[in-house]
Design a protein around this motif. Structure first.
Motif, short mmCIF file in Angstrom:
data_model
loop_
_atom_site.label_atom_id
_atom_site.label_comp_id
_atom_site.label_asym_id
_atom_site.label_seq_id
_atom_site.Cartn_x
_atom_site.Cartn_y
_atom_site.Cartn_z
N VAL A 129 11.93 -5.69 14.50
CA VAL A 129 11.41 -5.64 13.14
C VAL A 129 11.87 -6.90 12.41
N VAL A 130 10.91 -7.64 11.86
CA VAL A 130 11.25 -8.86 11.11
C VAL A 130 10.60 -8.80 9.73
N VAL A 150 7.43 -6.65 14.98
CA VAL A 150 6.82 -5.73 14.00
C VAL A 150 7.15 -6.27 12.61
N PRO A 151 6.19 -6.91 11.94
CA PRO A 151 6.50 -7.55 10.66
C PRO A 151 6.45 -6.58 9.47
N VAL A 152 7.42 -6.75 8.59
CA VAL A 152 7.42 -6.02 7.30
C VAL A 152 7.19 -7.09 6.24
N ARG A 153 6.13 -6.92 5.45
CA ARG A 153 5.76 -8.00 4.54
C ARG A 153 6.64 -8.10 3.29
N LEU A 154 6.98 -9.32 2.96
CA LEU A 154 7.62 -9.63 1.68
C LEU A 154 6.52 -10.19 0.80
N ARG A 155 6.37 -9.57 -0.37
CA ARG A 155 5.20 -9.94 -1.17
C ARG A 155 5.57 -10.72 -2.43
N TRP A 156 4.71 -11.66 -2.70
CA TRP A 156 4.74 -12.41 -3.95
C TRP A 156 4.81 -11.44 -5.12
N PRO A 157 5.58 -11.71 -6.21
CA PRO A 157 6.39 -12.91 -6.39
C PRO A 157 7.89 -12.72 -6.11
N ALA A 168 8.50 2.74 7.69
CA ALA A 168 7.40 2.98 8.63
C ALA A 168 7.48 2.03 9.84
N ALA A 169 8.11 0.87 9.64
CA ALA A 169 8.16 -0.12 10.72
C ALA A 169 9.24 0.20 11.75
N VAL A 170 10.30 0.87 11.31
CA VAL A 170 11.44 1.11 12.21
C VAL A 170 11.26 2.46 12.91
N SER A 171 11.43 2.46 14.23
CA SER A 171 11.29 3.70 15.00
C SER A 171 12.29 3.66 16.15
N ASP A 172 12.19 4.65 17.03
CA ASP A 172 13.11 4.65 18.19
C ASP A 172 12.79 3.51 19.16
#
Ligand code: PMP
Ligand code: GLN
Length: 399
Positions: A129-130, A150-157, A168-172
């Protein structure tokens, strides 16, 4: 670069480095620095300082060469530097680190990251996960290790992750949560809630946290907080940093990884076959740097803060909307108001139009998410004040 075989082709495809004609593109940093050299534009693209770091640090390297420190150093690093890294973790963060077991010197943070991912990822079902946008080597190395990003978005601003998206991105299947804080390219510093959630999720899913903290001393508001200091974090966290940014020695490539001995040993197992060792004369110099007084560390953050403000004012005057960074070399600005709908195209045209080079944020994203970042551009503030002033004046004049 054509016809690269084997694992590297898979890596290049996985990292989005293959162009439409099948050739492998150079990194965005190499491409943009070459563009600056070709056009004579001011290079606010690649993040490297244009001034030397502390004289005392440079002098130790010169003396070390003169004194014969020119052969292979010990595999983990010279004892002086291992000790200095352990002292640094205690002094700034209260972390008790055993210099003989919990520390490893690497060829920059880049090698520590590569060796960590290659050591800890086992098979194609493993996920990393990044936080996206992400430093370019993350995708390349995850692909080389054969794992899925598995990307987790960082959003503007403000570029803080949405905690639900993170959950939701992190799992076993998650083997590694890879955190870059302070963050390149956005300049974000993660909130305490985000850090705590990373630790909670890693514990729940038995993942390792790998943190890239190369900008640890370049923060503008609160002191830096390594994730490894959070309750329950130390035993599953590998903390990575480097002397490159702190001492303005990006070409020396002295980095390190700290953490519990079994994690560090795993990284060493891979690292010994990547570079084996590196930088004998630079290791004592970085040890000296890490032991400099508090005024040095306060000074570099203050100086960069002033440069951040200068750059931000210039970008605003040019009509861009600016996200004020809390740390790192970088400032992200939205060029939509100037008609940018494709950041890469905008950055390719910028040297001719304004005499300045910058990097499109889309260079740090997966192809599927490019649209979310399509008018965002990263500018580096780690340049001399007169260079930033000239860049600001060129941008203002052009707009
Ligand atoms: N991680 C991040 C977030 C960076 O910005 C950089 C760039 N300098 C690196 C790692 C690489 O560090 P080093 O030069 O020590 O390999
Ligand atoms: N870390 C620097 C940046 O983000 C450059 C590193 C590199 O050229 N690989 O600009």
């Amino acid at each position: 670069m054509r016809d690269i075989p084997g694992a590297w082709r898979r890596t290049a495809v996985g990292a989005g480095l293959v162009a439409a004609d099948g050739s492998i593109r150079p990194t965005i940093f190499a491409e943009m620095s070459a563009l600056a050299a070709r056009t004579g534009a001011i290079n606010l693209g690649q993040g490297f300082p244009d001034e030397d770091g502390p004289a005392a640090v440079l002098e130790v390297a010169r003396e070390a060469i003169a004194g014969g420190a020119n052969q292979y150093p010990p595999g983990r690093g010279i004892p002086d530097l291992l000790g200095a890294i352990a002292e640094h973790q205690e002094r700034f963060y209260g972390l008790h680190v055993d210099p003989d077991r919990d520390v490893l010197v690497t060829a920059g943070a880049t090698e520590a990251l590569a060796a960590a991912l290659l050591a800890l990822l086992e098979d194609a079902d493993d996920e990393v996960v990044v936080f996206e946008p992400y430093y370019d080597s993350y995708a390349a190395v995850a692909a080389l290790a054969g794992a899925r990003l598995v990307p987790v978005r960082l959003r503007w601003p403000d570029f803080q992750p949405d905690l639900d998206e993170l959950r939701a991105a992190v799992s076993d299947r998650t083997r590694i949560i890879l955190v870059n804080d302070p963050h390149n390219p956005t300049g974000a510093v993660f909130s305490p809630e985000v850090r705590a959630e990373v630790v909670r999720l890693a514990e729940r899913h038995d993942a390792v946290i790998v943190t890239d903290e190369v900008y640890e001393h370049l923060v503008f508001d609160e002191p830096h907080v390594p994730i490894a200091t959070l309750p329950g974090a130390w035993e599953r966290t590998l903390t990575i940093s480097s002397g490159g940014k702190t001492f303005s020695t990006t070409g020396w490539k002295i980095g390190w990884a700290c953490g519990p001995a079994p994690l560090v040993d795993a990284v060493l197992a891979v690292k010994q076959f990547l570079t084996y060792v590196n930088g004998s004369p630079f290791q004592p110099a970085i040890a000296t740097g890490l032991r400099l007084g508090d005024d040095f560390f306060r000074g570099i953050a203050q100086t960069l803060r002033t440069k951040r403000d200068l750059l931000g004012a210039g970008l605003r005057a040019a009509g861009l909307v600016v996200s004020t960074p809390a740390g790192s070399y970088f400032t992200v600005a939205d060029a939509a108001a100037l008609g940018a709908t494709d950041a890469a195209e905008f950055c390719r045209a910028l040297p001719e139009r304004a005499g300045v080079v910058a990097i499109p944020l889309t260079a740090f994203t997966t192809p599927a998410h490019r649209d979310d970042y399509r008018s965002l551009v990263r500018f580096a503030a780690c340049k001399r004040v007169d260079v930033l002033e000239e860049a600001a004046s060129r941008l203002a004049h052009w707009a």
